[in-house]
Design a protein around this motif. Sequence first.
Motif, short mmCIF file in Angstrom:
data_model
loop_
_atom_site.label_atom_id
_atom_site.label_comp_id
_atom_site.label_asym_id
_atom_site.label_seq_id
_atom_site.Cartn_x
_atom_site.Cartn_y
_atom_site.Cartn_z
N ALA A 131 1.79 9.34 62.16
CA ALA A 131 0.71 8.54 62.75
C ALA A 131 0.83 8.53 64.28
O ALA A 131 -0.17 8.70 64.99
N GLU A 132 2.04 8.35 64.78
CA GLU A 132 2.24 8.32 66.24
C GLU A 132 1.84 9.64 66.88
O GLU A 132 1.21 9.66 67.93
N ALA A 154 -8.02 11.01 59.47
CA ALA A 154 -6.64 10.52 59.54
C ALA A 154 -6.47 9.42 60.58
O ALA A 154 -5.73 8.45 60.35
N LEU A 155 -7.15 9.53 61.70
CA LEU A 155 -6.97 8.54 62.77
C LEU A 155 -7.47 7.15 62.40
O LEU A 155 -7.06 6.17 63.01
N LEU A 211 -0.06 7.31 56.40
CA LEU A 211 0.87 8.30 56.95
C LEU A 211 2.22 7.69 57.27
O LEU A 211 2.33 6.50 57.54
N ARG A 229 -2.01 10.11 66.87
CA ARG A 229 -2.68 9.25 67.87
C ARG A 229 -2.64 9.88 69.25
O ARG A 229 -3.57 9.72 70.03
N LEU A 280 -4.41 5.59 59.41
CA LEU A 280 -3.01 5.83 59.78
C LEU A 280 -2.03 5.14 58.82
O LEU A 280 -0.88 5.54 58.71
N ASP A 281 -2.52 4.13 58.10
CA ASP A 281 -1.68 3.42 57.13
C ASP A 281 -1.26 4.32 55.97
O ASP A 281 -0.32 4.00 55.25
N ARG A 341 5.22 6.83 59.77
CA ARG A 341 5.14 6.37 61.16
C ARG A 341 5.16 7.50 62.18
O ARG A 341 4.29 7.56 63.05
#
Length: 177
Positions: free
Chosen positions: A23-24, A11-12, A18, A27, A15-16, A20
């Motif tokens: 994704a944040e 996933a990391l 997911l 991270r 991130l596109d 926003r």
Amino acid sequence: MTSPGLPYLPALTHLDLLARPVAETLRGWPHGERVEVLSIDPAVSDTAALVEATGMALEDCANCVVVGGRRAGEERVAACVVLATTRADVNTTVRGLLDVRKASFLAMEDAVERTGMEYGAITPVGLPAAWPVYVDARVLEREHVVIGAGVRAAKLRVPGPLMAELPGVEIVEGLAR
């Protein structure tokens, strides 16, 4: 066990795929590197359709619902995560946890606006910090759980025990029936 032949990706590094807030959160989460993402056709985002289309086990899927109620004029909102083979006990357990007279699912438009996620893809990853996230204890027993990614075009796969490490999580025995 979740179907091993599906093309899960780290996933990391994707991130596109997911929403926003998802994704944040990933991270900044110490376990983010252990989360995978699966790109799917948005038409099969609902759990039953996903299971039918991919052959993954229903027992490995979890659903996240947003519930709210009021007490003395104060709104109380929480997310509930339960295995797809069960249903959140909103009328008794969740109502008691929120300490409200009546608990109900948030309206679709309200849930989407507040979470920054698409309806049918809301996930416990990246929810507003003020919300408690109640997770049924059975979720932690699964090797992995497949949950929403905040968008209908993807799913996350998270090691079941790590669900307890997500921000705001409270493990609840008997959250689901």
